[in-house]
Design an enzyme around this catalytic site. Sequence first.
Site, PDB file in Angstrom:
ATOM      1  N   SER A  69       0.842  -1.253  -0.083  1.00 27.41           N
ATOM      2  CA  SER A  69       0.094   0.144   0.083  1.00 27.41           C
ATOM      3  C   SER A  69       0.922   1.254   0.083  1.00 27.41           C
ATOM      4  O   SER A  69       0.409   2.187   0.169  1.00 27.41           O
ATOM      5  CB  SER A  69      -0.975   0.033   1.198  1.00 27.41           C
ATOM      6  OG  SER A  69      -0.060   0.032   2.495  1.00 27.41           O
ATOM      7  N   ASN A  98      -1.533  -2.459  13.640  1.00 31.86           N
ATOM      8  CA  ASN A  98      -3.071  -2.218  13.563  1.00 31.86           C
ATOM      9  C   ASN A  98      -3.510  -0.751  14.393  1.00 31.86           C
ATOM     10  O   ASN A  98      -4.463  -0.092  13.749  1.00 31.86           O
ATOM     11  CB  ASN A  98      -3.847  -3.485  14.319  1.00 31.86           C
ATOM     12  CG  ASN A  98      -3.499  -4.808  13.394  1.00 31.86           C
ATOM     13  OD1 ASN A  98      -3.360  -4.679  12.046  1.00 31.86           O
ATOM     14  ND2 ASN A  98      -4.133  -5.995  13.863  1.00 31.86           N
ATOM     15  N   THR A 141     -39.040  27.537  -8.834  1.00 33.82           N
ATOM     16  CA  THR A 141     -39.296  26.081  -8.468  1.00 33.82           C
ATOM     17  C   THR A 141     -39.493  25.216  -9.492  1.00 33.82           C
ATOM     18  O   THR A 141     -40.101  25.891 -10.680  1.00 33.82           O
ATOM     19  CB  THR A 141     -40.508  26.051  -7.553  1.00 33.82           C
ATOM     20  OG1 THR A 141     -41.515  26.718  -8.291  1.00 33.82           O
ATOM     21  CG2 THR A 141     -40.320  27.047  -6.255  1.00 33.82           C
ATOM     22  N   HIS A 142     -39.133  24.255  -9.752  1.00 36.07           N
ATOM     23  CA  HIS A 142     -39.231  23.281 -11.055  1.00 36.07           C
ATOM     24  C   HIS A 142     -38.609  23.908 -12.383  1.00 36.07           C
ATOM     25  O   HIS A 142     -38.922  23.591 -13.175  1.00 36.07           O
ATOM     26  CB  HIS A 142     -40.788  22.969 -11.475  1.00 36.07           C
ATOM     27  CG  HIS A 142     -41.765  22.542 -10.441  1.00 36.07           C
ATOM     28  ND1 HIS A 142     -41.624  21.446  -9.794  1.00 36.07           N
ATOM     29  CD2 HIS A 142     -42.275  23.283  -9.455  1.00 36.07           C
ATOM     30  CE1 HIS A 142     -42.559  21.287  -8.700  1.00 36.07           C
ATOM     31  NE2 HIS A 142     -43.020  22.449  -8.355  1.00 36.07           N
ATOM     32  N   SER A 147     -13.747  26.292 -27.434  1.00 36.35           N
ATOM     33  CA  SER A 147     -13.847  25.173 -28.379  1.00 36.35           C
ATOM     34  C   SER A 147     -12.778  25.226 -29.387  1.00 36.35           C
ATOM     35  O   SER A 147     -12.547  26.099 -29.824  1.00 36.35           O
ATOM     36  CB  SER A 147     -15.105  25.208 -28.866  1.00 36.35           C
ATOM     37  OG  SER A 147     -15.519  24.488 -29.921  1.00 36.35           O
ATOM     38  N   LYS A 156     -17.636  29.837 -28.820  1.00 33.16           N
ATOM     39  CA  LYS A 156     -17.961  28.940 -27.555  1.00 33.16           C
ATOM     40  C   LYS A 156     -17.052  29.657 -26.442  1.00 33.16           C
ATOM     41  O   LYS A 156     -15.895  29.986 -26.580  1.00 33.16           O
ATOM     42  CB  LYS A 156     -17.645  27.614 -27.758  1.00 33.16           C
ATOM     43  CG  LYS A 156     -18.815  27.037 -28.545  1.00 33.16           C
ATOM     44  CD  LYS A 156     -20.254  26.979 -27.905  1.00 33.16           C
ATOM     45  CE  LYS A 156     -20.164  25.968 -26.734  1.00 33.16           C
ATOM     46  NZ  LYS A 156     -19.943  24.475 -27.417  1.00 33.16           N
ATOM     47  N   ASN A 198     -16.976  28.230 -22.580  1.00 29.64           N
ATOM     48  CA  ASN A 198     -17.616  27.026 -21.975  1.00 29.64           C
ATOM     49  C   ASN A 198     -17.359  27.304 -20.500  1.00 29.64           C
ATOM     50  O   ASN A 198     -16.300  27.395 -20.018  1.00 29.64           O
ATOM     51  CB  ASN A 198     -16.962  25.756 -22.481  1.00 29.64           C
ATOM     52  CG  ASN A 198     -17.738  25.500 -23.790  1.00 29.64           C
ATOM     53  OD1 ASN A 198     -18.511  25.820 -24.490  1.00 29.64           O
ATOM     54  ND2 ASN A 198     -16.612  24.768 -24.599  1.00 29.64           N
ATOM     55  N   GLU A 235     -18.898  22.825 -14.849  1.00 31.88           N
ATOM     56  CA  GLU A 235     -19.096  21.472 -15.271  1.00 31.88           C
ATOM     57  C   GLU A 235     -18.464  20.398 -14.318  1.00 31.88           C
ATOM     58  O   GLU A 235     -19.206  19.367 -14.164  1.00 31.88           O
ATOM     59  CB  GLU A 235     -19.056  21.282 -16.787  1.00 31.88           C
ATOM     60  CG  GLU A 235     -19.995  21.866 -17.461  1.00 31.88           C
ATOM     61  CD  GLU A 235     -19.547  22.118 -19.075  1.00 31.88           C
ATOM     62  OE1 GLU A 235     -20.026  21.287 -19.773  1.00 31.88           O
ATOM     63  OE2 GLU A 235     -18.702  22.755 -19.460  1.00 31.88           O
ATOM     64  N   TYR A 262      -9.179  -6.154  13.152  1.00 26.36           N
ATOM     65  CA  TYR A 262      -8.467  -5.719  12.042  1.00 26.36           C
ATOM     66  C   TYR A 262      -8.566  -6.868  10.807  1.00 26.36           C
ATOM     67  O   TYR A 262      -8.581  -7.903  11.032  1.00 26.36           O
ATOM     68  CB  TYR A 262      -7.155  -5.635  11.939  1.00 26.36           C
ATOM     69  CG  TYR A 262      -6.162  -4.990  10.824  1.00 26.36           C
ATOM     70  CD1 TYR A 262      -6.624  -3.751  10.220  1.00 26.36           C
ATOM     71  CD2 TYR A 262      -5.712  -5.947   9.984  1.00 26.36           C
ATOM     72  CE1 TYR A 262      -5.923  -3.294   9.087  1.00 26.36           C
ATOM     73  CE2 TYR A 262      -5.144  -5.341   8.917  1.00 26.36           C
ATOM     74  CZ  TYR A 262      -5.235  -4.255   8.567  1.00 26.36           C
ATOM     75  OH  TYR A 262      -4.748  -3.685   7.255  1.00 26.36           O
ATOM     76  N   GLN A 314      -7.167  -1.781   4.405  1.00 22.56           N
ATOM     77  CA  GLN A 314      -6.132  -1.019   3.871  1.00 22.56           C
ATOM     78  C   GLN A 314      -6.743  -0.274   2.734  1.00 22.56           C
ATOM     79  O   GLN A 314      -5.914   0.617   2.228  1.00 22.56           O
ATOM     80  CB  GLN A 314      -5.140  -1.980   3.537  1.00 22.56           C
ATOM     81  CG  GLN A 314      -4.002  -1.500   2.722  1.00 22.56           C
ATOM     82  CD  GLN A 314      -2.674  -2.392   2.719  1.00 22.56           C
ATOM     83  OE1 GLN A 314      -2.042  -2.708   3.192  1.00 22.56           O
ATOM     84  NE2 GLN A 314      -2.547  -3.000   1.424  1.00 22.56           N
ATOM     85  N   LYS A 319      -7.939   4.214   2.382  1.00 22.53           N
ATOM     86  CA  LYS A 319      -7.149   5.360   2.135  1.00 22.53           C
ATOM     87  C   LYS A 319      -7.311   6.112   0.908  1.00 22.53           C
ATOM     88  O   LYS A 319      -7.451   7.253   0.692  1.00 22.53           O
ATOM     89  CB  LYS A 319      -5.645   5.129   2.553  1.00 22.53           C
ATOM     90  CG  LYS A 319      -5.146   5.039   4.112  1.00 22.53           C
ATOM     91  CD  LYS A 319      -3.921   4.391   4.259  1.00 22.53           C
ATOM     92  CE  LYS A 319      -3.900   3.361   5.441  1.00 22.53           C
ATOM     93  NZ  LYS A 319      -4.695   2.132   5.230  1.00 22.53           N
TER      94      LYS A 319
HETATM   95  N1  ARG Z   1      -1.084  -1.097   5.696  1.00 25.71           N
HETATM   96  C1  ARG Z   1      -1.666  -1.693   6.422  1.00 25.71           C
HETATM   97  C2  ARG Z   1      -3.025  -1.054   6.469  1.00 25.71           C
HETATM   98  O1  ARG Z   1      -3.024   0.022   5.861  1.00 25.71           O
HETATM   99  C3  ARG Z   1      -1.190  -1.640   7.851  1.00 25.71           C
HETATM  100  C4  ARG Z   1      -1.863  -2.548   8.719  1.00 25.71           C
HETATM  101  C5  ARG Z   1      -1.365  -3.827   8.547  1.00 25.71           C
HETATM  102  N2  ARG Z   1      -1.762  -4.805   9.661  1.00 25.71           N
HETATM  103  C6  ARG Z   1      -1.770  -5.939   9.432  1.00 25.71           C
HETATM  104  N3  ARG Z   1      -2.094  -6.861  10.539  1.00 25.71           N
HETATM  105  N4  ARG Z   1      -1.561  -6.648   8.266  1.00 25.71           N
HETATM  106  O2  ARG Z   1      -4.275  -1.382   6.818  1.00 25.71           O
END
Ligand code: ARG
Length: 462
Positions: free
Chosen positions: A39, A126, A171-172, A293, A299, A301, A306, A333, A338, A341
Amino acid sequence: MSMSDQPEKESGVRKDSNSMWGGRFESAPADLMTEINASIGVDCRLWRQDIAGSKAHCRMLARQKILSAEDGAAILAGLDRVTAEIEAGHFEFRTDLEDIHMNIEGRLKDLIGDVAGKLHTARSRNDQVATDFRLWVREACQTLVTKISACRTVFATCAQAHKDTVMPGYTHLQVAQPVTLAMHLEAYAEMLSRDSSRFEDCTSRHNFSPLGACALSGTGFPTDPEWTARELGFSGAMRNSMDAVSARDFATEFLFACAQCGVHLSRLAEEIVYWSSPHVGFVRLSDSWSTGSSIMPQKKNPDAAELVRAKTGRLNGNLVQLLTVMKALPLAYNKDMQEDKTAVFESFDTLCLCLDAMAGMIESAAFDSVRMYQATADGYATATEIADWLVRELDMPFREAHHVTGRIVRLAEGNAGGEAGGRKCALDALHLAALQEIEPRITDDLYSVLDPKAALRSRGVL
Ligand code: ARG
């Protein structure tokens, strides 16, 4: 595999095996396993939070005498060197080290040797990742609160300049009643104010530290989670270790707040697209917030509007993505988490861009108050005022007044022939005699309520 085929071992761990957890493994991960597992490409953005969390943890370990003062000092100094390397752009983020946590610890080991391995005492990735991510989201909330406030200031300034600019309220998407441009922009400022408070709520509700929960059940070491919590600016430590490592509602809530704010911006974006259409002509966007354009020279735009409208799709999608990842996940966990993010980082980046773009567009837009006023008059926006006049002056029941006014509008639209000669005209262009054919008690006084500004004055707007 013969003994001679085996790669050289270093302190009992195969050299090509993972140096952090490879001890119990016979072989190294497949390339694709490394690829699906890593990751670092995403979570490298957590590096500052990871170092802050590690420093707080290290100080706590030393305070609690779990770590000697000397080892603690060596680790802290090493973390400063890692910080300097990352800041200088010299740090090599390695996919084989999976994530930001192991990349930083791996580099710490290169720099200070085996003592680096003591940092992970009484900690797990974790609780580490949950802490880092909470710190990141907390900061993101603050950034968004600031950006929303800047956008609201632009709306407020523009509203102040247009507090007398009359425009049709819809409205509408049919002309309804006169409003002012200020009212319209202030409506969006109100939405943004609630959006901002959602980010503040999200911060205060989730400002608790998972650090100390370790893998899921806490630790036998005499740690002080309340101390690390305060050190990191949290309001306290999370109460339940299993919740601490597996909760991601701080992230889904953040994603909802982003999506809701994006939905609000998308509504204004849609209005800008509509208002800037030549048929409507309420606003001209500045050249710096428009595009041309490649084929049609005439044009101009409203691409930024948008795109703000469209990017809401990502914000909504990211919320659903993480809710779906979390749905039915057992405690505690799971590696599924993972995937949290990407959604959060993308929503943050997208919303920052949308807020800045919206502020830029409105700040530099030129509103055409004449066109707006004309559209208000042309659209029979004061028809309700006639009905209200009939109620007030003739004591007519509102339902009947509504009906009578409908006939007046029909006359003005040219559908009823009569005085207007079957041609469309404004309400105030109808002759009194024609109005009296519909309702004999109507007097000249009725014309006084047909002015859109009078309608707004009667509501205390002007
Ligand atoms: N890269 C992992 C995550 O973002 C970190 C935690 C990993 N924990 C594990 N037990 N493998 O979730």
